[in-house]
Design an enzyme around this catalytic site. Structure first.
Site, PDB file in Angstrom:
ATOM      1  CB  SER A  35      -0.736   0.027   1.182  1.00  0.00           C
ATOM      2  OG  SER A  35      -1.752  -1.102   1.196  1.00  0.00           O
ATOM      3  CG  ASP A  93       5.423 -10.542  -0.491  1.00  0.00           C
ATOM      4  OD1 ASP A  93       5.786 -10.534   0.597  1.00  0.00           O
ATOM      5  OD2 ASP A  93       4.655 -10.045  -1.428  1.00  0.00           O
ATOM      6  CB  ILE A  94       7.369 -17.212  -0.667  1.00  0.00           C
ATOM      7  CG1 ILE A  94       7.991 -17.496   0.492  1.00  0.00           C
ATOM      8  CG2 ILE A  94       7.258 -18.593  -1.436  1.00  0.00           C
ATOM      9  CD1 ILE A  94       7.506 -18.450   1.176  1.00  0.00           C
ATOM     10  CE  LYS A 107      15.500   6.351  13.883  1.00  0.00           C
ATOM     11  NZ  LYS A 107      17.179   6.484  14.158  1.00  0.00           N
ATOM     12  N   PRO A 112      14.701   0.491   7.223  1.00  0.00           N
ATOM     13  CG  PRO A 112      12.601   0.790   7.982  1.00  0.00           C
ATOM     14  CD  PRO A 112      14.081   1.471   8.103  1.00  0.00           C
ATOM     15  CE  LYS A 165      21.838   6.698   8.040  1.00  0.00           C
ATOM     16  NZ  LYS A 165      21.268   6.933   9.186  1.00  0.00           N
ATOM     17  CB  CYS A 194     -24.183  -2.338 -13.222  1.00  0.00           C
ATOM     18  SG  CYS A 194     -24.164  -3.894 -14.065  1.00  0.00           S
ATOM     19  CD  GLN A 246     -29.377  -5.687 -13.024  1.00  0.00           C
ATOM     20  OE1 GLN A 246     -29.359  -6.042 -11.799  1.00  0.00           O
ATOM     21  NE2 GLN A 246     -28.634  -6.045 -14.126  1.00  0.00           N
ATOM     22  CG  HIS A 260     -19.673  -0.917 -14.931  1.00  0.00           C
ATOM     23  ND1 HIS A 260     -19.748  -1.010 -13.475  1.00  0.00           N
ATOM     24  CD2 HIS A 260     -20.230  -2.060 -15.014  1.00  0.00           C
ATOM     25  CE1 HIS A 260     -20.449  -2.128 -13.067  1.00  0.00           C
ATOM     26  NE2 HIS A 260     -20.599  -2.711 -14.017  1.00  0.00           N
ATOM     27  CD  GLU A 311     -18.267   2.531 -12.899  1.00  0.00           C
ATOM     28  OE1 GLU A 311     -19.207   2.778 -13.595  1.00  0.00           O
ATOM     29  OE2 GLU A 311     -18.605   1.409 -12.349  1.00  0.00           O
TER      30      GLU A 311
HETATM   31  N1  GLN Z   1     -25.538  -8.639 -10.432  1.00  0.00           N
HETATM   32  C1  GLN Z   1     -26.004  -7.570 -11.518  1.00  0.00           C
HETATM   33  C2  GLN Z   1     -25.540  -8.581 -12.873  1.00  0.00           C
HETATM   34  O1  GLN Z   1     -24.785  -9.545 -12.853  1.00  0.00           O
HETATM   35  C3  GLN Z   1     -25.288  -6.524 -11.710  1.00  0.00           C
HETATM   36  C4  GLN Z   1     -23.840  -6.674 -11.874  1.00  0.00           C
HETATM   37  C5  GLN Z   1     -23.091  -5.200 -11.416  1.00  0.00           C
HETATM   38  O2  GLN Z   1     -23.585  -4.177 -10.791  1.00  0.00           O
HETATM   39  N2  GLN Z   1     -21.967  -4.878 -12.074  1.00  0.00           N
HETATM   40  O3  GLN Z   1     -26.596  -8.371 -13.780  1.00  0.00           O
END
Ligand code: GLN
Length: 549
Positions: free
Chosen positions: A14, A148-149, A188, A191, A224, A382, A386, A508, A510
């Protein structure tokens, strides 16, 4: 031939490797280079699509339908380029390829081993995007922390490439933490020394050390670190905590991270970075003129990473509107018919988030109903779309048991139904309707106004869809199906023209919002929320005046 930059991480997870990688990529892009970034994740899942958001944050979907790590979202938001299947590789994918080859007899007679077979496949993936003259520079972020392994084969592949490729074609950037001990008032370096030592033991020597820190690194500290970690002083880069991730490219520019990397890569010709658009965005982000409050209704709200792209889209859209978007997280599981108005009181807009499964569903439906009845700007994505359909069916069409078959297989009014193609699918990984599909927008609708066109393409991740048997019933009662897939007729957008701003989308938006190209739906939603807020304030000051008279 492309040049390669590898970004590894040490001390702790992170630290923001993805942001550092994206910032470096942004600077190189701003100097005129064709850059892409990829993420190599050491876990065994073939992709993060089957992981719970609590476990891994949001699953980012690319244009070509890959379910990937959320860092790819940062890459796209910073660079305004599309990534693809090739940009996210996991241990699972590597092994799957090697095992399939073994079954096909490609290694006939040989023992298949981590070195060289797994590392060869990792190297092939690491250099894949560098072929075909598509990019000048390929940045590879190695997930996990040195030591990490599970990341060992990836580090070993970097070691081999450091030797196999010409020296001026590879840079290794190592991101570490310089903790500040408040009691001792001291930064420091130990690390970092240990983490570089551990990396060196595997044969990889970093060229650049980027130090995450809460306090500025003075020259003594830089010297350093340089001395004990075998790098030049100018290769010790300070990465101070920033107020926004979008400031990091400018911090890195100040620290000359890009210049040092180019020097190591033997790049002598480059332009001054063109960052006017980026800086313009940052100015608007830092100095908003007003504020809007948006309720984000979801069931993973405890973990902010679960809605990463949505939260970033709000930042892009807020800057476009000169407003600060304050997001209030509201857990859908705790919304009831009785408390909904109290929970949503004071909001300027409501976004019902994507999701899966029945937990918190009724709360989402109550929230939609409240927004519809109170003229509160509403945006459903999405599952959120619905839920808007189900709410309308129940409360306007009077279909009291309307539901999605995802939540209730026995409902007699399945207004949301599993897609026909999905019914035959039994495997879970990578089997949803994924990636970009076209959507045709109806003339004269809000969607057309928002996008300014009648044909768009957006990304998807779902198994269920609007049931077109109910199409007429919805439209004749006031819900307009304003966007549909031109080939299949699948409903992509629903809206209510009688409402100030009520829109739900099956896709979507976004996932395509970037700093330089904010998603139109988010920009318009925030504009509607701003208007709602202004109207509210006007009503308030009016009644205050009335009271004073
Ligand atoms: N669960 C819903 C579907 O599969 C909506 C999926 C979502 O919001 N990405 O259609």
């Amino acid at each position: 031939m492309a040049k390669y930059i590898f970004v590894t991480g040490g001390v702790t997870s992170s630290l923001g490797k993805g942001i550092i990688a994206a910032s470096l990529a942004k600077l190189l892009q701003a100097r005129g280079f064709r850059v892409t970034i990829q993420k190599l994740d050491p876990y065994i899942n073939v992709d993060p699509g089957t992981l719970n958001p609590y476990e891994h944050g949001e699953c980012f979907v690319t244009e070509d339908g890959a379910e990937t790590d959320l860092d790819l979202g940062h890459y796209e938001r910073f660079l305004s380029i599309f990534t693809s299947q090739a940009n996210n590789v996991t241990t699972g994918k590597i092994y799957q390829t090697v095992i399939n080859k073994e079954r096909a007899g490609d290694f006939l007679g040989k023992t298949v081993q981590v070195v060289p077979h797994i590392t060869d496949e990792i190297k092939r993936r690491m250099t894949l995007l560098g072929k075909d003259d598509q990019f000048d520079i390929v940045i590879t972020e190695i997930g996990g922390t040195v030591g990490d392994i599970e990341s060992l084969p990836f580090i070993e592949a970097v070691r081999q490439l450091q030797w196999e490729l010409p020296e001026e074609d590879v840079v290794v950037v190592h991101l570490t933490l310089i903790p500040y001990l408040r009691a001792a008032k001291e930064l420091k370096t130990k690390p970092t020394q240990h983490s570089v030592k551990m990396l060196s033991e595997t044969g990889v020597h970093p060229d650049v050390i980027v130090c995450r820190t809460e306090e500025p690194l003075n020259n003594d500290i830089k010297r350093k670190i340089a001395l004990f970690c075998n790098v030049k002083v100018e290769a010790v880069i300070e990465a101070m905590d920033a107020s926004t991730i979008y400031e990091v490219p400018l911090l890195m520019l100040n620290e000359k991270l890009d210049l040092y990397c180019m020097k190591k890569l033997g790049i002598t010709e480059f332009a001054e970075p063109k960052l006017d658009k980026w800086i313009g965005f940052l100015d608007r982000l830092k100095y908003p003129k007003s504020k809007v409050t948006i309720g984000l209704i979801g069931k993973y709200i405890e973990l902010q990473d679960a809605y990463k792209s949505i939260l970033e889209s709000f930042i892009h859209a807020g800057a476009m509107n000169d407003v600060k978007v304050q997001v209030v997280n509201i857990h859908s599981e705790y919304i009831t018919q009785e408390n909904v108005s109290e929970k949503l009181d004071g909001l300027d807009g409501l976004l019902v988030a994507p999701g899966f499964g029945h937990r918190g569903i009724e709360g989402k439906i109550f929230a939609v109903q409240y927004a519809r009845e109170h003229g509160l700007p509403f945006f459903g994505i999405c599952l959120g779309m619905q839920m808007a359909v189900i709410e309308f069916a129940r409360n306007i069409l009077g279909l009291k048991d309307a539901h999605s078959t995802e939540m209730d297989v026995n409902t007699s009014n399945a207004v949301i139904n599993m897609m026909e193609l999905q019914k035959k699918i039994t495997m879970k990984g990578g089997t949803m309707r994924l990636g970009a599909y076209p959507c045709e927008i109806k003339k004269g609708t809000l969607a057309e106004k928002i996008y300014g066109t009648n044909m768009i393409s957006e990304r998807h991740r779902h198994r269920y869809e609007f049931n077109n048997d109910y199409y007429e019933q919805f439209e004749s009662n006031g819900m307009v199906m304003s966007g549909k897939n031109p080939e299949t007729g699948l409903v992509e957008i629903v809206e209510l023209p009688s409402h100030p701003f009520f829109i739900g989308v099956q896709y979507h938006p976004e996932l395509k919002s970037t700093v330089e190209r904010p998603a139109p739906l988010f920009v318009s939603f925030i504009a509607a929320a701003k208007l709602h807020n202004e109207k509210k304030s006007a009503v308030k000051s009016h009644s205050l005046q009335d009271a004073l008279i």
